[in-house]
Design a protein around this motif. Structure first.
Motif, PDB file in Angstrom:
ATOM      1  N   THR A   1      29.067  23.809  42.013  1.00  0.00           N
ATOM      2  CA  THR A   1      30.235  24.684  42.112  1.00  0.00           C
ATOM      3  C   THR A   1      31.456  24.081  41.432  1.00  0.00           C
ATOM      4  O   THR A   1      32.544  24.661  41.490  1.00  0.00           O
ATOM      5  CB  THR A   1      30.573  24.951  43.590  1.00  0.00           C
ATOM      6  N   ALA A   2      31.294  22.935  40.775  1.00  0.00           N
ATOM      7  CA  ALA A   2      32.439  22.183  40.253  1.00  0.00           C
ATOM      8  C   ALA A   2      33.217  22.960  39.196  1.00  0.00           C
ATOM      9  O   ALA A   2      34.444  22.908  39.163  1.00  0.00           O
ATOM     10  CB  ALA A   2      31.969  20.849  39.673  1.00  0.00           C
ATOM     11  N   LYS A   3      32.538  23.680  38.326  1.00  0.00           N
ATOM     12  CA  LYS A   3      33.203  24.340  37.208  1.00  0.00           C
ATOM     13  C   LYS A   3      33.065  25.848  37.252  1.00  0.00           C
ATOM     14  O   LYS A   3      33.237  26.531  36.233  1.00  0.00           O
ATOM     15  CB  LYS A   3      32.655  23.809  35.874  1.00  0.00           C
ATOM     16  N   TRP A   4      32.772  26.420  38.411  1.00  0.00           N
ATOM     17  CA  TRP A   4      32.540  27.865  38.499  1.00  0.00           C
ATOM     18  C   TRP A   4      33.739  28.670  38.013  1.00  0.00           C
ATOM     19  O   TRP A   4      33.588  29.690  37.337  1.00  0.00           O
ATOM     20  CB  TRP A   4      32.196  28.253  39.940  1.00  0.00           C
ATOM     21  N   LYS A   5      34.966  28.227  38.334  1.00  0.00           N
ATOM     22  CA  LYS A   5      36.140  29.053  38.040  1.00  0.00           C
ATOM     23  C   LYS A   5      36.432  29.142  36.545  1.00  0.00           C
ATOM     24  O   LYS A   5      37.069  30.095  36.093  1.00  0.00           O
ATOM     25  CB  LYS A   5      37.364  28.516  38.781  1.00  0.00           C
ATOM     26  N   TYR A   6      35.973  28.152  35.740  1.00  0.00           N
ATOM     27  CA  TYR A   6      36.246  28.192  34.316  1.00  0.00           C
ATOM     28  C   TYR A   6      35.531  29.351  33.624  1.00  0.00           C
ATOM     29  O   TYR A   6      35.971  29.825  32.590  1.00  0.00           O
ATOM     30  CB  TYR A   6      35.818  26.874  33.655  1.00  0.00           C
ATOM     31  N   PHE A   7      34.424  29.808  34.206  1.00  0.00           N
ATOM     32  CA  PHE A   7      33.608  30.810  33.532  1.00  0.00           C
ATOM     33  C   PHE A   7      33.417  32.096  34.352  1.00  0.00           C
ATOM     34  O   PHE A   7      32.985  33.106  33.804  1.00  0.00           O
ATOM     35  CB  PHE A   7      32.234  30.225  33.189  1.00  0.00           C
ATOM     36  N   PHE A   8      33.707  32.058  35.646  1.00  0.00           N
ATOM     37  CA  PHE A   8      33.401  33.221  36.483  1.00  0.00           C
ATOM     38  C   PHE A   8      34.621  33.865  37.144  1.00  0.00           C
ATOM     39  O   PHE A   8      34.551  35.002  37.574  1.00  0.00           O
ATOM     40  CB  PHE A   8      32.387  32.834  37.560  1.00  0.00           C
ATOM     41  N   LYS A   9      35.729  33.147  37.286  1.00  0.00           N
ATOM     42  CA  LYS A   9      36.910  33.724  37.899  1.00  0.00           C
ATOM     43  C   LYS A   9      37.385  34.924  37.073  1.00  0.00           C
ATOM     44  O   LYS A   9      37.337  34.853  35.843  1.00  0.00           O
ATOM     45  CB  LYS A   9      38.012  32.651  37.989  1.00  0.00           C
TER      46      LYS A   9
ATOM     47  N   VAL B   1      35.790  36.591  39.575  1.00  0.00           N
ATOM     48  CA  VAL B   1      34.682  36.722  40.525  1.00  0.00           C
ATOM     49  C   VAL B   1      34.802  35.585  41.539  1.00  0.00           C
ATOM     50  O   VAL B   1      35.104  34.449  41.183  1.00  0.00           O
ATOM     51  CB  VAL B   1      33.333  36.653  39.787  1.00  0.00           C
ATOM     52  N   SER B   2      34.579  35.880  42.827  1.00  0.00           N
ATOM     53  CA  SER B   2      34.783  34.864  43.863  1.00  0.00           C
ATOM     54  C   SER B   2      33.730  33.765  43.792  1.00  0.00           C
ATOM     55  O   SER B   2      32.640  33.963  43.248  1.00  0.00           O
ATOM     56  CB  SER B   2      34.757  35.513  45.254  1.00  0.00           C
ATOM     57  N   ALA B   3      34.057  32.624  44.366  1.00  0.00           N
ATOM     58  CA  ALA B   3      33.130  31.487  44.374  1.00  0.00           C
ATOM     59  C   ALA B   3      31.859  31.817  45.152  1.00  0.00           C
ATOM     60  O   ALA B   3      30.760  31.403  44.765  1.00  0.00           O
ATOM     61  CB  ALA B   3      33.813  30.264  44.973  1.00  0.00           C
ATOM     62  N   LEU B   4      31.982  32.547  46.267  1.00  0.00           N
ATOM     63  CA  LEU B   4      30.788  32.893  47.054  1.00  0.00           C
ATOM     64  C   LEU B   4      29.908  33.875  46.299  1.00  0.00           C
ATOM     65  O   LEU B   4      28.678  33.830  46.418  1.00  0.00           O
ATOM     66  CB  LEU B   4      31.188  33.457  48.411  1.00  0.00           C
TER      67      LEU B   4
ATOM     68  N   TYR C   1      36.960  35.288  54.933  1.00  0.00           N
ATOM     69  CA  TYR C   1      36.745  35.243  53.481  1.00  0.00           C
ATOM     70  C   TYR C   1      36.567  36.671  52.985  1.00  0.00           C
ATOM     71  O   TYR C   1      35.542  37.302  53.224  1.00  0.00           O
ATOM     72  CB  TYR C   1      35.519  34.397  53.137  1.00  0.00           C
ATOM     73  N   ASP C   2      37.575  37.192  52.320  1.00  0.00           N
ATOM     74  CA  ASP C   2      37.556  38.545  51.773  1.00  0.00           C
ATOM     75  C   ASP C   2      37.021  38.472  50.345  1.00  0.00           C
ATOM     76  O   ASP C   2      37.690  37.954  49.453  1.00  0.00           O
ATOM     77  CB  ASP C   2      38.967  39.131  51.805  1.00  0.00           C
ATOM     78  N   LEU C   3      35.818  38.983  50.125  1.00  0.00           N
ATOM     79  CA  LEU C   3      35.201  38.907  48.801  1.00  0.00           C
ATOM     80  C   LEU C   3      36.035  39.596  47.734  1.00  0.00           C
ATOM     81  O   LEU C   3      35.958  39.247  46.557  1.00  0.00           O
ATOM     82  CB  LEU C   3      33.797  39.524  48.824  1.00  0.00           C
ATOM     83  N   SER C   4      36.834  40.589  48.130  1.00  0.00           N
ATOM     84  CA  SER C   4      37.643  41.318  47.157  1.00  0.00           C
ATOM     85  C   SER C   4      38.917  40.576  46.792  1.00  0.00           C
ATOM     86  O   SER C   4      39.555  40.892  45.791  1.00  0.00           O
ATOM     87  CB  SER C   4      38.012  42.704  47.703  1.00  0.00           C
TER      88      SER C   4
ATOM     89  N   THR D   1      39.008  33.987  46.246  1.00  0.00           N
ATOM     90  CA  THR D   1      38.275  33.565  45.056  1.00  0.00           C
ATOM     91  C   THR D   1      37.833  32.112  45.105  1.00  0.00           C
ATOM     92  O   THR D   1      36.982  31.706  44.332  1.00  0.00           O
ATOM     93  CB  THR D   1      39.140  33.762  43.794  1.00  0.00           C
ATOM     94  N   GLY D   2      38.428  31.314  45.989  1.00  0.00           N
ATOM     95  CA  GLY D   2      38.123  29.898  46.018  1.00  0.00           C
ATOM     96  C   GLY D   2      36.849  29.566  46.760  1.00  0.00           C
ATOM     97  O   GLY D   2      36.137  30.440  47.265  1.00  0.00           O
TER      98      GLY D   2
END
Length: 377
Positions: free
Chosen positions: A153-161, A163-166, A263-266, A269-270
């Motif tokens: 999960t280290a770099k998820w936000k660079y490519f998916f945000k 979209v939430s982490a979960l 945790y609101d999926l909508s 994001t973290g």
């Protein structure tokens, strides 16, 4: 009989593993093709070798008795320290060439302890997926080999945000499950099709598969060759994620995540729905409104000054017209307003929409050159 997939959390000081566990296990209620099982690696570490010793360990243990959210933060840090004590390799970046041997060693240690200590429980050797906050060398986010999968999960936000982490964790588990449990022939394909096994050499496309939620015809043929129609229908149902619902639907997974796990999926994001994250979201929203109002009045002022500079006679004529504007009849009497008693009112029909379109996450300057999309070896 459903295929069994074990999911281990190892070294997750940021991820809300409780919320992630609920979300992943919710898949068991909507299909019968796969039985997902959750394993917490720290349980083995603590039961086998006790709680962490030292000043930091005792401090985190003490903080765990304080009110939330500080206690939740301390718990995550403490449990991650237990994981790192048992498997020190997860404390730093996992090497590209030796990730498999590290993960296999961790699972073997866990299984050896579990089979001796809990030999009366249901134990079955089956494919396992490890979820960790530890980065993988080369900027990769997941791997599979033989019967082991690894998700970082280290770099998820660079490519998916945004979209939430979960959502990312759920998507990654579904993706690796198809290969580990059903066919080794399925793997990344170079063209981007909105399929869970897109290679995505253009990295911003990585989030498309989560949003589309589909299996391309090529992967469909490979899955159907090793499964039956009912199993494929279950997998398709999982991947489209319509079963998640939303928080307005009572008892849907999305509603329970929002109510029980906060945790609101909508919106969240973290890796966890921390109070700091909620405060930041609220602050940014209110700041946007203030900036919107400021921008609006700044534009009005600029336009007014421009008119005054280039068209001075226009403002004079407007003022003359307003000075002679008749007042509506009141009780049969008519009159005229004297000059200077009317003020120009600027109507405000609606506030400017300060919501911006999601920006495409760019690869940081320090990110490695290989694609961050999961590759199967």
């Amino acid at each position: 009989m459903p295929k069994r997939i074990r999911i281990f959390f190892i070294g997750c000081p940021s991820l809300d593993t409780a919320a992630a566990s609920y979300l992943l296990l919710s898949q068991n209620s909507v299909q019968k093709a796969v039985q997902f099982e959750i394993y917490h690696f720290w349980i083995f570490g603590q039961k086998a070798h006790g709680a962490p010793k030292g000043l930091v360990g005792r401090l985190l243990l003490w903080l765990g008795y304080l009110p939330k959210p500080l206690s939740r933060w301390a718990d995550r840090k403490l449990l991650a320290r237990i994981d790192y004590r048992e498997e020190p390799a997860f404390k730093k970046e996992l090497p590209y060439k030796s990730w498999f041997s590290i993960c296999k060693n961790a699972l073997c240690n866990y299984d050896a302890w579990f089979k001796i200590s809990n030999n009366t429980y249901d134990v079955d050797d089956c494919p396992s997926i490890i979820i960790t906050d530890t980065p993988i060398e080369g900027g990769f986010i997941s791997f599979t080999n033989e019967d082991i999968g690894l998700i970082s999960t280290a770099k998820w936000k660079y490519f998916f945000k945004p979209v939430s982490a979960l959502d990312y964790v759920l998507f990654s588990v579904q993706r690796l499950t198809m290969r580990l449990a059903f066919t080794n022939e399925i793997g990344s394909h170079y063209p981007t099709r909105g399929c869970v096994w897109d290679y995505d050499d253009h990295q911003p496309d990585a989030r498309i598969a989560i949003l589309v939620g589909s299996i391309c015809h090529t992967c469909e043929k490979k899955l159907l060759a090793s499964t039956d129609g009912g199993t494929y229908a279950d997998l398709s149902r999982l991947i489209d994620n319509k079963w998640l619902g939303d928080k307005s639907i009572q008892f849907s997974p999305a509603a329970i995540l929002a109510k029980v796990y906060k945790y609101d999926l909508s919106r969240s994001t973290g890796l966890n729905a921390s109070t700091i994250s909620k405060f930041t979201d609220t602050f940014i929203s209110e700041l946007g409104k203030v900036l919107s109002d400021g921008l609006k009045w700044a534009l009005v002022l600029i336009i007014t000054l421009t008119l005054a500079a280039y068209f001075p006679t226009v403002l004079v004529k407007i003022k003359q017209q307003l000075s002679m504007t008749p007042v509506p009849t009141i009780g049969g009497a008519k009159s005229e307003k004297l000059a200077g008693q009317f003020k120009l009112q600027t109507p405000i029909n609606a506030q400017l929409d300060c919501t911006s379109c999601p920006s495409i996450s760019k690869k940081p300057a320090t990110a490695p050159s290989p694609s961050a999309q999961a590759r199967s070896r």
